[in-house]
Design a protein around this motif. Sequence first.
Motif, short mmCIF file in Angstrom:
data_model
loop_
_atom_site.label_atom_id
_atom_site.label_comp_id
_atom_site.label_asym_id
_atom_site.label_seq_id
_atom_site.Cartn_x
_atom_site.Cartn_y
_atom_site.Cartn_z
N VAL A 46 0.84 -1.20 0.00
CA VAL A 46 0.00 0.00 0.00
C VAL A 46 0.88 1.25 0.00
O VAL A 46 1.90 1.31 0.69
N ASP A 47 0.49 2.23 -0.78
CA ASP A 47 1.20 3.52 -0.81
C ASP A 47 0.84 4.30 0.46
O ASP A 47 -0.26 4.86 0.57
N ALA A 48 1.77 4.32 1.42
CA ALA A 48 1.50 4.94 2.72
C ALA A 48 1.14 6.41 2.59
O ALA A 48 0.39 6.95 3.42
N ALA A 49 1.66 7.07 1.56
CA ALA A 49 1.40 8.50 1.38
C ALA A 49 -0.08 8.78 1.10
O ALA A 49 -0.56 9.89 1.33
N LYS A 50 -0.79 7.76 0.62
CA LYS A 50 -2.20 7.94 0.29
C LYS A 50 -3.15 7.50 1.41
O LYS A 50 -4.36 7.58 1.27
N VAL A 51 -2.56 7.04 2.51
CA VAL A 51 -3.37 6.56 3.64
C VAL A 51 -3.40 7.63 4.72
O VAL A 51 -2.40 7.87 5.41
N GLU A 52 -4.52 8.31 4.87
CA GLU A 52 -4.65 9.35 5.88
C GLU A 52 -4.91 8.78 7.28
O GLU A 52 -4.43 9.31 8.27
N ASP A 53 -5.67 7.71 7.36
CA ASP A 53 -6.03 7.11 8.63
C ASP A 53 -5.80 5.60 8.52
O ASP A 53 -6.59 4.89 7.90
N ALA A 54 -4.70 5.11 9.11
CA ALA A 54 -4.34 3.71 8.96
C ALA A 54 -5.40 2.78 9.55
O ALA A 54 -5.72 1.75 8.96
N ARG A 55 -5.96 3.15 10.69
CA ARG A 55 -6.98 2.31 11.33
C ARG A 55 -8.20 2.14 10.43
O ARG A 55 -8.67 1.03 10.20
N ALA A 56 -8.70 3.25 9.90
CA ALA A 56 -9.87 3.20 9.03
C ALA A 56 -9.57 2.42 7.76
O ALA A 56 -10.39 1.63 7.29
N PHE A 57 -8.37 2.62 7.20
CA PHE A 57 -7.99 1.91 5.98
C PHE A 57 -7.93 0.41 6.22
O PHE A 57 -8.45 -0.39 5.43
N LEU A 58 -7.30 -0.01 7.34
CA LEU A 58 -7.15 -1.43 7.62
C LEU A 58 -8.49 -2.09 7.95
O LEU A 58 -8.73 -3.24 7.59
N ILE A 59 -9.37 -1.35 8.61
CA ILE A 59 -10.71 -1.89 8.87
C ILE A 59 -11.45 -2.08 7.55
O ILE A 59 -12.15 -3.08 7.36
N ARG A 60 -11.26 -1.13 6.64
CA ARG A 60 -11.91 -1.22 5.33
C ARG A 60 -11.42 -2.47 4.58
O ARG A 60 -12.23 -3.25 4.06
N VAL A 61 -10.12 -2.68 4.55
CA VAL A 61 -9.55 -3.85 3.85
C VAL A 61 -10.02 -5.14 4.51
O VAL A 61 -10.46 -6.08 3.84
N THR A 62 -9.95 -5.18 5.84
CA THR A 62 -10.34 -6.40 6.57
C THR A 62 -11.82 -6.70 6.39
O THR A 62 -12.21 -7.87 6.21
N SER A 63 -12.66 -5.69 6.41
CA SER A 63 -14.10 -5.89 6.23
C SER A 63 -14.41 -6.48 4.87
O SER A 63 -15.21 -7.42 4.75
N ARG A 64 -13.78 -5.94 3.83
CA ARG A 64 -14.03 -6.45 2.48
C ARG A 64 -13.58 -7.90 2.35
O ARG A 64 -14.28 -8.73 1.76
N LEU A 65 -12.40 -8.22 2.93
CA LEU A 65 -11.91 -9.59 2.88
C LEU A 65 -12.83 -10.53 3.66
O LEU A 65 -13.09 -11.65 3.23
#
Length: 314
Positions: A46-65
Motif C-alpha cells: 500500500v502507498d503509505a502517502a495515500k493513507v490518511e487514517d491507517a486504522r480506518a484503511f485497515l478496517i476497510r480492507v479487513t471488512s471487504r476480505l
Amino acid sequence: MANEEERDAVFQEHRAVLVGVAYRILGSVADAEDVVQEAWLRWPGVDAAKVEDARAFLIRVTSRLAIDRLRRVRARREEYVGPWLPEPLRTGPDGAAQAELADSVELALLVVLETLSPLERAAFVLREAFGLPYAEIAAAIGRSEPAVRQLARRAREHVQARRPRFAVDRAERRRVTERFLAAAAGGDLDGLVALLAPDAALVGDGGGKAPAPLRVIRGAVKVARFLLAIAKPERARRQLALLGLPESAAIAVEIDEVNGGPAIVGRAAGVPVVLISPVVADGLVTTVYLIANPDKLAPLAMSRRDGRDASART
C-alpha cells in the motif's frame, strides 16, 4: 528497514481491532485470523502517502476480505452436519472495558447474525459494535451511504426481533450458570428442570466429529434429560475415545468467561472436549448452546495456554 518496521508496528497496533471486526463478521476465530493475515500481506504494497487514517484503511480492507470469505463459506455451512454454531472465543475475566463490548460477541447474537446477508452483517458489526460513521462503513463495504443506512437499519430491526433478552445483572447470569452446573454434575433432574424455562431449547454442534444432537431439542424436561445423559461416565468415555483421548482421562469441568459471558467448559488432559453456554433471561435458562466439534474448541485451548484476552477489544 525502518520503514518496514514502522509499517509492521502500525499494523500490530490495530491488529486486535481487525481480528474483532473479522470475528464478528465471520463467527469463526480461524477464518478471522486468516483474513487478518491476508490484510497484513497486502499492507506492505500500500502507498503509505495515500493513507490518511491507517486504522480506518485497515478496517476497510479487513471488512471487504471478511465479506468475501463469508460469501464463500456460507455454502459449506449449509452442508454442515447438524446445526452450525459460531466458534467460541475466550474473553477473560470481567472488567469495565470487557463488559462494554461483551454483548457484541455473545454466542446468541452471533447465531442471529448468521441469518443476515453478508453486507447486512458487516454494516451491523461496524456500526453497532465499533461505532463507525456511516460514511466509513460505506467506504468499507463498497456501497453508498444511503444504502448503508438502510442495510444497518434492516439488520438492527432483524436482530432486535430475534435476539434473546439477557438478564441485566451479569452476576445473576454467573449464579444461574453455577447452579446449572451443580445440578447437571449432581444428576439432579428436578433441579435442572427448575432452572430451565418451560420452552427451553438446546442447540448442539458436533460437526459430525463428536456426539451432539442433529436437531434442536425443545422443552425443559427433554433438555435436562439429554444433559444428564451426556454427563454419565460411560458416555464421556465414548466421547474421549472418539476424540483420540485416553478413556481413563478425567474430565475437569469449570466455568470460564467465553464470548462475554459465563460458560461451562469440560477439558480432558488439558484438551477442551465440550462447551455449554446457557442463555439466561429472567433468572431462567432459555437456550443451551453445546459445542463439541473439536475444531471449534481449539481456540479455547490456545487462548488458555498463552493467556491472551482474545476479546479483540477496540
